[in-house]
Design a protein around this motif. Structure first.
Motif, mmCIF file in Angstrom:
data_model
loop_
_atom_site.group_PDB
_atom_site.id
_atom_site.type_symbol
_atom_site.label_atom_id
_atom_site.label_comp_id
_atom_site.label_asym_id
_atom_site.label_seq_id
_atom_site.Cartn_x
_atom_site.Cartn_y
_atom_site.Cartn_z
ATOM 1 N N GLY A 224 54.878 74.419 76.427
ATOM 2 C CA GLY A 224 54.758 74.893 75.150
ATOM 3 C C GLY A 224 56.133 75.565 75.037
ATOM 4 N N ALA A 225 57.350 75.114 75.607
ATOM 5 C CA ALA A 225 58.500 75.739 75.290
ATOM 6 C C ALA A 225 59.182 75.613 73.883
ATOM 7 N N PHE A 226 58.987 74.063 73.826
ATOM 8 C CA PHE A 226 59.518 73.796 72.295
ATOM 9 C C PHE A 226 58.808 74.497 71.329
ATOM 10 N N ALA A 227 57.712 74.458 71.054
ATOM 11 C CA ALA A 227 56.786 75.097 70.189
ATOM 12 C C ALA A 227 57.072 76.690 70.256
ATOM 13 N N ALA A 228 57.380 77.373 71.279
ATOM 14 C CA ALA A 228 57.762 78.637 71.146
ATOM 15 C C ALA A 228 59.143 78.756 70.756
ATOM 16 N N ARG A 229 59.833 78.177 70.507
ATOM 17 C CA ARG A 229 61.251 78.246 69.811
ATOM 18 C C ARG A 229 60.765 78.224 68.096
ATOM 19 N N GLY A 230 59.858 77.804 67.848
ATOM 20 C CA GLY A 230 59.735 77.915 66.340
ATOM 21 C C GLY A 230 58.512 78.789 66.140
ATOM 22 N N LYS A 231 58.298 78.822 64.542
ATOM 23 C CA LYS A 231 57.112 79.591 64.288
ATOM 24 C C LYS A 231 56.103 78.527 63.436
ATOM 25 N N PRO A 232 54.899 78.901 63.410
ATOM 26 C CA PRO A 232 53.941 78.014 62.512
ATOM 27 C C PRO A 232 54.430 78.208 61.175
ATOM 28 N N ASP A 233 54.400 77.220 60.281
ATOM 29 C CA ASP A 233 54.444 77.168 58.772
ATOM 30 C C ASP A 233 53.149 76.919 58.360
ATOM 31 N N PRO A 234 52.708 78.324 57.620
ATOM 32 C CA PRO A 234 51.264 78.447 57.114
ATOM 33 C C PRO A 234 50.954 77.357 56.029
ATOM 34 N N VAL A 235 51.964 76.915 55.211
ATOM 35 C CA VAL A 235 51.742 75.770 54.065
ATOM 36 C C VAL A 235 51.338 74.646 54.804
ATOM 37 N N LEU A 268 54.314 66.232 55.488
ATOM 38 C CA LEU A 268 55.510 67.456 55.626
ATOM 39 C C LEU A 268 56.198 67.775 54.334
ATOM 40 N N GLY A 269 56.143 66.954 53.364
ATOM 41 C CA GLY A 269 56.738 67.499 52.084
ATOM 42 C C GLY A 269 58.325 67.328 52.001
ATOM 43 N N ALA A 270 58.787 67.588 50.901
ATOM 44 C CA ALA A 270 60.243 67.633 50.952
ATOM 45 C C ALA A 270 60.970 68.894 51.570
ATOM 46 N N ASP A 271 60.337 69.943 51.677
ATOM 47 C CA ASP A 271 60.719 70.922 52.126
ATOM 48 C C ASP A 271 60.289 71.293 53.665
ATOM 49 N N ALA A 272 60.344 70.125 54.340
ATOM 50 C CA ALA A 272 59.957 70.144 55.780
ATOM 51 C C ALA A 272 60.620 71.320 56.605
ATOM 52 N N ALA A 273 59.734 71.881 57.466
ATOM 53 C CA ALA A 273 60.313 72.800 58.458
ATOM 54 C C ALA A 273 61.102 72.294 59.577
ATOM 55 N N SER A 274 61.652 73.304 60.129
ATOM 56 C CA SER A 274 62.632 72.620 61.549
ATOM 57 C C SER A 274 61.604 71.966 62.413
ATOM 58 N N PRO A 275 62.443 71.071 63.255
ATOM 59 C CA PRO A 275 61.259 70.553 64.124
ATOM 60 C C PRO A 275 60.742 71.437 65.069
#
Length: 380
Positions: A224-235, A268-275
């Motif tokens: 889960g290292a890649f996921a740990a570099r990001g934060k969940p996007d609640p939207v 994902l929408g136009a305002d897509a979060a980071s990978p």
């Protein structure tokens, strides 16, 4: 006095390639007893990777893509049978066990379509059992799911009876959570509770693996290292959880044809979060939908026993525990079953049940009209 005839061997071999199609899991198993007194010993397990070209073809078909021709489907069916046979033979060689000492192979095959709501419903697992029996020299049982579908069921999940025999407890409500490409639950109530139930919960590793491979080149998110570099996007998480499939009551099942990268990209929408944020959101989606499903179906669960590849994702295991604070979340290894080979062991068990003329499905789980002996027998 003539020597006594040798006892019938109690060795079975199970084979499965799951939704992620990351490899063929093979398990050599010794069984004893039956029902609640079933004993199951894993003698040897191994995972054998697909070559990239075959894996790409299997994934493309499994997520709803069209084959270029019937010839290509036929070729892939035979090729998958050869690869399964090679995995079985390699495992036996590594274990130092002769083919003649194995009673049967139980082969799940590779799912390329699962349409329990089609008219008429169908499910399709390739990996020709004729090829496996011919190459291995071992009686083979395959094509387990279609009989249940023919009887009005989903053909999935098929592991709950196996889980119940080995992992149930009379004293507490338990759940077995398989985290393969798709997540699925087996609900094991304490003594006096309702019947054993089981159903799919939604995506587990399949979406995370595909997104990770696209953005890092790695076939899965180790630990889960890649996921740990990001934060969940609640939207985004809320948008993903709005899919109507999650609100369906059991029995229900799904696969890569429902949850794939195109499904994700459409949300994902136009305002897509980071990978990395998307990866963290996908991990949160798995944990949240698992918790939602358990809360709706067996809220007093005290122990969640996890198997499948997701058990090695420390980030996912931590989020599961956070979403299900009333239950202890732990690997099936704590109860004597290697989490990497529970499903392969289960298909070895299903082969045993088929040869004995016993049903392998639980109608309360799959929705079938009644118990059915599953699979087709391909004699060596």
């Amino acid at each position: 006095m003539s020597p006594a005839a040798p006892a019938s061997p109690a060795l079975f071999l199970g084979l499965i390639s799951g939704t992620s199609a990351d490899g063929i899991d093979a398990a050599l198993v010794r069984f004893g007893g039956s029902g609640a007194s079933l004993r199951c010993e894993l003698l040897r397990g191994g995972t054998y990777r697909w070559d990239e070209a075959t894996r790409a073809s299997l994934i493309a078909l499994g997520q709803g893509g069209d084959a270029p021709s019937l010839d290509e489907v036929g070729r892939l069916d035979a090729l998958t049978g050869h690869r399964f046979a090679e995995a079985a033979l390699r495992l036996l060689d590594e274990a130092g066990v002769a083919a003649r000492d194995v009673r049967a192979i139980g082969s799940h095959g590779q799912t390329i379509r699962h349409r329990p709501h089609a008219d008429p419903p169908f499910t399709w697992q390739i990996g020709d059992g004729n090829v496996i029996a011919e190459r291995s020299g071992i009686d083979t049982v395959a094509d387990f799911r279609r009989r249940d579908v023919a009887a009005g069921g989903h053909g999935a999940p098929l592991m709950p009876a196996f889980h119940a025999a080995l992992l149930g407890s009379p004293d507490e409500d338990r759940a077995v959570l398989n985290l393969g490409g798709i997540g699925n639950f087996t609900l094991l109530p304490r003594a006096g509770g309702p019947p054993v139930r089981g159903f799919d919960t939604g995506p587990a590793n399949a979406l995370m693996d595909a997104w990770c491979e696209r953005h890092t080149g790695a076939g899965f998110d180790a630990g889960g290292a890649f996921a740990a570099r990001g934060k969940p996007d609640p939207v985004l998480l809320a948008r993903l959880r709005e899919d109507p499939w999650f609100a369906l009551p059991p029995p229900k099942s799904t696969g890569r044809e429902q949850f794939h990268l195109a499904w994700l990209e459409a949300r994902l929408g136009a305002d897509a979060a980071s990978p990395a944020d998307v990866q963290a959101t996908l991990l949160e989606l798995t944990a949240a939908t698992v918790a939602d499903a358990l809360r709706a179906t067996q809220p007093d669960t005290r122990r969640v026993l996890v198997c499948g590849g997701g058990v090695h994702n420390a980030q996912l295991m931590a989020r599961l525990a956070a979403w299900m604070p009333r239950a202890r979340v732990e690997s099936t290894a704590a109860h004597g079953l290697d989490p990497d080979f529970v499903e392969a062991m289960g298909f070895a068990w299903l082969a045993r049940e088929t040869l004995a003329g016993r049903p392998g499905n639980l109608p309360a789980v799959t929705g079938a009209k009644g118990p059915r002996v599953l699979g087709t027998i391909f004699p060596a």
